[in-house]
Scaffold this motif. Structure first.
Motif, PDB file in Angstrom:
ATOM      1  N   TYR A   1       0.835  -1.315  -0.060  1.00  0.00           N
ATOM      2  CA  TYR A   1       0.061  -0.155  -0.072  1.00  0.00           C
ATOM      3  C   TYR A   1       0.862   1.413   0.043  1.00  0.00           C
ATOM      4  O   TYR A   1       0.682   2.283  -0.479  1.00  0.00           O
TER       5      TYR A   1
ATOM      6  N   GLU B   1       1.048   4.540  -2.608  1.00  0.00           N
ATOM      7  CA  GLU B   1       1.315   5.963  -2.197  1.00  0.00           C
ATOM      8  C   GLU B   1       2.339   6.681  -2.495  1.00  0.00           C
ATOM      9  O   GLU B   1       2.154   7.655  -3.267  1.00  0.00           O
TER      10      GLU B   1
ATOM     11  N   GLN C   1       2.686   9.899  -5.444  1.00  0.00           N
ATOM     12  CA  GLN C   1       3.766  11.159  -5.055  1.00  0.00           C
ATOM     13  C   GLN C   1       4.732  11.330  -6.006  1.00  0.00           C
ATOM     14  O   GLN C   1       5.042  12.479  -6.431  1.00  0.00           O
TER      15      GLN C   1
ATOM     16  N   LYS D   1       9.727  13.923   8.118  1.00  0.00           N
ATOM     17  CA  LYS D   1      10.242  13.281   9.171  1.00  0.00           C
ATOM     18  C   LYS D   1       9.571  13.810  10.327  1.00  0.00           C
ATOM     19  O   LYS D   1       9.463  13.012  11.466  1.00  0.00           O
ATOM     20  N   ALA D   2       9.216  15.180  10.423  1.00  0.00           N
ATOM     21  CA  ALA D   2       8.653  15.858  11.576  1.00  0.00           C
ATOM     22  C   ALA D   2       7.299  15.132  11.703  1.00  0.00           C
ATOM     23  O   ALA D   2       6.819  14.663  12.798  1.00  0.00           O
ATOM     24  N   VAL D   3       6.580  14.925  10.772  1.00  0.00           N
ATOM     25  CA  VAL D   3       5.259  14.214  10.908  1.00  0.00           C
ATOM     26  C   VAL D   3       5.415  12.645  10.979  1.00  0.00           C
ATOM     27  O   VAL D   3       4.276  12.196  10.761  1.00  0.00           O
ATOM     28  N   GLY D   4       6.323  12.080  10.992  1.00  0.00           N
ATOM     29  CA  GLY D   4       6.626  10.566  11.515  1.00  0.00           C
ATOM     30  C   GLY D   4       7.025   9.787  10.063  1.00  0.00           C
ATOM     31  O   GLY D   4       6.777   8.487  10.346  1.00  0.00           O
ATOM     32  N   ALA D   5       7.569  10.492   9.290  1.00  0.00           N
ATOM     33  CA  ALA D   5       8.289   9.506   8.176  1.00  0.00           C
ATOM     34  C   ALA D   5       9.647   8.767   8.582  1.00  0.00           C
ATOM     35  O   ALA D   5      10.351   9.596   9.433  1.00  0.00           O
ATOM     36  N   ARG D   6       9.584   7.548   8.654  1.00  0.00           N
ATOM     37  CA  ARG D   6      10.644   6.739   9.079  1.00  0.00           C
ATOM     38  C   ARG D   6      11.910   6.818   7.717  1.00  0.00           C
ATOM     39  O   ARG D   6      11.645   7.309   6.948  1.00  0.00           O
TER      40      ARG D   6
ATOM     41  N   ASP E   1      10.632   5.300   4.646  1.00  0.00           N
ATOM     42  CA  ASP E   1       9.595   6.095   3.954  1.00  0.00           C
ATOM     43  C   ASP E   1      10.232   6.807   2.814  1.00  0.00           C
ATOM     44  O   ASP E   1      10.157   7.128   2.034  1.00  0.00           O
TER      45      ASP E   1
ATOM     46  N   ALA F   1      10.604   8.049  15.075  1.00  0.00           N
ATOM     47  CA  ALA F   1       9.710   8.505  14.054  1.00  0.00           C
ATOM     48  C   ALA F   1       8.335   8.170  14.380  1.00  0.00           C
ATOM     49  O   ALA F   1       7.189   8.870  14.045  1.00  0.00           O
ATOM     50  N   GLU F   2       8.065   7.077  14.886  1.00  0.00           N
ATOM     51  CA  GLU F   2       6.626   6.760  15.069  1.00  0.00           C
ATOM     52  C   GLU F   2       6.142   7.706  16.238  1.00  0.00           C
ATOM     53  O   GLU F   2       4.839   8.035  16.469  1.00  0.00           O
TER      54      GLU F   2
ATOM     55  N   ASN G   1       5.258  10.539  14.722  1.00  0.00           N
ATOM     56  CA  ASN G   1       3.905  10.375  13.948  1.00  0.00           C
ATOM     57  C   ASN G   1       2.728  10.574  14.817  1.00  0.00           C
ATOM     58  O   ASN G   1       1.465  10.916  14.609  1.00  0.00           O
TER      59      ASN G   1
ATOM     60  N   LEU H   1      -0.785  13.727   5.443  1.00  0.00           N
ATOM     61  CA  LEU H   1       0.376  13.172   5.418  1.00  0.00           C
ATOM     62  C   LEU H   1       0.967  12.546   6.525  1.00  0.00           C
ATOM     63  O   LEU H   1       1.311  11.314   6.518  1.00  0.00           O
ATOM     64  N   PRO H   2       0.517  12.977   7.885  1.00  0.00           N
ATOM     65  CA  PRO H   2       0.949  12.067   9.213  1.00  0.00           C
ATOM     66  C   PRO H   2      -0.094  10.776   9.041  1.00  0.00           C
ATOM     67  O   PRO H   2       0.642   9.541   9.451  1.00  0.00           O
TER      68      PRO H   2
ATOM     69  N   ILE I   1      -1.059   9.161   6.258  1.00  0.00           N
ATOM     70  CA  ILE I   1      -0.224   8.069   5.249  1.00  0.00           C
ATOM     71  C   ILE I   1       0.803   7.367   5.955  1.00  0.00           C
ATOM     72  O   ILE I   1       1.263   6.208   5.997  1.00  0.00           O
ATOM     73  N   TYR I   2       1.835   8.326   6.844  1.00  0.00           N
ATOM     74  CA  TYR I   2       2.838   7.487   7.600  1.00  0.00           C
ATOM     75  C   TYR I   2       2.304   6.586   8.625  1.00  0.00           C
ATOM     76  O   TYR I   2       3.038   5.682   9.269  1.00  0.00           O
TER      77      TYR I   2
ATOM     78  N   VAL J   1      -2.747   4.694   7.344  1.00  0.00           N
ATOM     79  CA  VAL J   1      -4.129   4.796   7.229  1.00  0.00           C
ATOM     80  C   VAL J   1      -4.822   4.752   5.797  1.00  0.00           C
ATOM     81  O   VAL J   1      -3.886   5.639   4.932  1.00  0.00           O
ATOM     82  N   GLY J   2      -5.634   4.309   5.340  1.00  0.00           N
ATOM     83  CA  GLY J   2      -6.152   3.871   4.010  1.00  0.00           C
ATOM     84  C   GLY J   2      -6.729   5.389   3.371  1.00  0.00           C
ATOM     85  O   GLY J   2      -7.324   5.991   4.272  1.00  0.00           O
TER      86      GLY J   2
END
Lengths: 397, 238
Positions: free
Chosen positions: A3, A7, A11, A309-314, A317, B85-86, B89, B113-114, B116-117, B120-121
């Motif tokens: 999935y 995504e 992008q 990264k700030a919003v959670g991308a590892r 990702d 990162a988690e 998030n 954006l958050p 997606i990471y 969530v579908g």
């Protein structure tokens, strides 16, 4: 995982579309590399099919092989075979079912005031039609008695018939060939061309008659039909021994369908290797171009990477994001190369009147290779992006 | 103080030292801070006092050189990069001075954006993001790119983004710094509303007036906390 790749693909597509010219230019190396390979492989595949088809017409079908005078095909032969060798070979090698003798020549056929251009004149034996295929649309073939009697009879191709006689029946008409009068006894069915030879402009006469005309008793080639087509190799060996004993020389050669195919395949393989080398260089250069542009893209998007990264991308990702993007550039280039390559091959085949044979293995391989190029050359930029320190990336102006 | 008594943030003796060439810069020199659920804290101080560094450490964007950081009962020091990162998030929402929206994505995609990471579908994501945009009053601007939004609108999109995964903590770094006073006032009002709903907020600011809208002011100087007191006459954003 699947999935998130989807995504990332969406992008990546947007990233590429927002920089259309740059993406297109970056693809070019891959396009050229894949294009050249696909064009060549498709033509080679078509050529292989074409050659296989035509070899049968040339007389070295799957059920026979050719014994030709002269060891070196590049040197005009000085044949030592004679008509009696047919009976000799059949006696020495009982595995032989039958032998057709062939002598090539050329000449103009004249009827009244009409005259053909130089036609292929082939002298052969009475069993030619039955063994070498083909049918007559009119009249009959010559008989063994006519061969033995050195009769001046001929079978003409449909083009000659039309050129000389128009709509009227050529059978039983008298024509002239090299000053001698011949009786037309049959017309062959249309067969088209075999390489440069137009079978429809061919004239067939008894082999003894052409020998007479040329003042020789020699024969240039035999088409030998073994009883068991699977034992061509074995029969060939026995024939070798018998011929060596008979003419006390090894000034002869064999042509088999496999042999001709091998030669064609060798030539095509060499050519394919050469073009593949060029394509590999093109893909390498294309890949380096992709890497270069991806490094630029990473530098342009440092802040974006920081935000992600700030919003959670590892890390993975970010790696995936850039890898998918570089793979997409390369894959799109590959697909474009495949389309252009097939189109190119189609055009070439169209002009040389060949049939387009799509080598699906090559299409699949080109797709895989172009995706792999994108991934391989995308790894370094993607890792650079993933390793960015988020704080520094967010501060980046 | 929240009912369960478990702090959202508890940091103990946190130090952060940078190397600038051959010189060590001590950005934080031993910070202890405890922030309870539902608090609204302003961190103030002059430039270079370490407030941004503190915010980066609170937001798990950076690690301390020494000391312990506990975020929502998780010992952050023990986590690897992926786990950090988690946390970023799921547990932390960032609001930046310069908004930091991705320019190629429209408002709702930025909010997604958050999500997606978080894996969530699409349908669920879009619904949630649209709901968040509605809650910050931008429903009709959902499909606008950041370049088509005003500063105040952009910051509201950023706030919606920070709320996407229901974080324990919102960190805002000079959130009104790039806004005119009217838009700034709107953003502060939005923060107060969010705080009234129970969301824990920390804003970094050098603007006393902005800080007086929060419930507690922590003052930093030279990498140390020099004052930590509640706001007595709290301002209400109009």
């Amino acid at each position: 995982m699947i999935y998130s790749i989807w995504e990332e693909m969406k992008q990546a597509w947007r990233a590429l579309m927002s920089n259309k010219v740059r993406s297109a230019l970056t693809m070019l190396g891959v396009v050229i590399g894949i294009f050249s390979v696909i064009t060549l492989v498709t033509i080679a595949e078509g050529a292989k099919n074409y050659v296989t088809d035509q070899i049968k017409n040339l007389g070295a079908g799957y059920d026979s092989f050719v014994l030709a005078a002269g060891k070196d095909p590049m040197v005009p032969p000085n044949p030592k075979f004679v008509y009696a060798d047919i009976a000799y070979l059949k006696g020495q090698v009982p595995e032989i079912r039958d032998i057709v003798a062939l002598n090539p020549g050329s000449g103009r056929v004249k009827f009244g005031r009409s005259e053909t251009k130089a036609s292929m004149v082939m002298g052969t034996t009475a069993n030619f039609l039955g063994l070498m295929g083909g049918n007559l649309t009119q009249g009959r073939f010559f008989s063994e008695a006519e061969v033995d009697g050195r009769r001046r009879v001929m079978i003409i191709g449909p083009t000659i018939a039309r050129n000389l006689f128009g709509e009227s029946d050529p059978v039983n008409e008298r024509v002239k060939l090299k000053g001698d009068q011949f009786l037309v006894i049959g017309v062959t069915e249309p067969r088209g061309s075999v390489g440069p030879l137009d079978m429809d402009k061919r004239v067939i006469v008894p082999i003894t008659t052409i020998q007479n005309m040329l003042g020789t008793n020699k024969i240039f080639r035999f088409n030998i039909f073994p009883k068991d087509p699977n034992r061509i190799a074995e029969v060939k060996e026995k024939v070798t021994v018998a011929v060596q004993r008979r003419i006390r020389s090894d000034d002869f050669r064999f042509l088999t369908q496999q042999g001709i195919l091998n030669i064609v395949n060798n030539v095509l393989a060499a050519l394919t290797g050469f073009v593949s080398g060029i394509a590999a260089i093109s893909l390498l250069v294309g890949g380096i171009g992709i890497m270069n542009i991806m490094l630029v893209a990473v530098n342009e998007r440092v802040r974006e990477i920081g935000v992600r990264k700030a919003v959670g991308a590892r890390r993975r990702d970010i790696v995936l994001q850039f890898l998918v993007e570089s793979m997409m550039i390369s894959l799109l280039g590959g697909v474009l190369g495949i389309i252009l390559g097939l189109l190119g091959a189609f055009l070439i085949m169209f002009f040389i009147k060949g049939t387009l044979v799509i080598a699906w293995w090559a299409v699949v391989m080109a797709t895989v290779v172009s995706a792999a190029v994108g991934i391989f050359f995308g790894v370094y930029p993607a890792l650079r992006a993933a390793r960015l320190d988020p704080v520094a990336a967010l501060r980046y102006e | 103080m929240s009912a369960d008594g478990r702090p959202v943030v508890r940091i103990t003796d946190v130090k952060r030292t940078y190397r600038m060439g051959t010189v060590d810069v001590h950005a934080l020199r031993g910070i202890d801070l405890r922030i309870e659920r539902g608090e609204f804290v302003s961190i103030m101080g002059p430039s270079g006092c370490g407030k941004s560094t503190l915010m980066h450490i609170l937001g798990c964007l950076d690690r301390p050189s020494a000391g312990a950081v506990r975020l929502d009962e998780v010992d952050v020091d023990e986590l690897d990069d992926n786990e950090l990162a988690e946390i970023r998030n799921k547990k932390v929402g960032f609001v930046f001075q310069t908004f930091n929206l991705l320019p190629k994505l429209n408002a709702v995609e930025n909010v997604e954006l958050p999500l997606i990471y978080a894996g969530v579908g699409f349908d669920e994501r879009r619904e949630k993001a649209a709901g968040l945009l509605e809650s910050v009053g931008l429903k009709e601007r959902m499909y606008h790119k950041p370049s088509e939004l005003s500063g105040g609108q952009s910051q509201r999109v950023a706030i919606a983004r920070s709320l996407a995964n229901g974080p324990s903590l919102i960190l805002a770094d000079e959130p009104t710094g790039n806004l005119d006073s009217t838009s700034g006032e709107e953003i502060i009002r939005l923060f107060q509303e969010l705080n009234n709903k129970g969301i824990t907020l920390i804003i970094v600011t050098h603007d006393q007036e902005i800080a007086e809208h929060s419930k507690r002011i922590v003052r930093l100087k030279d990498g140390l906390i020099v004052a930590d007191e509640p706001v007595n006459n709290r301002r209400r954003a109009s």
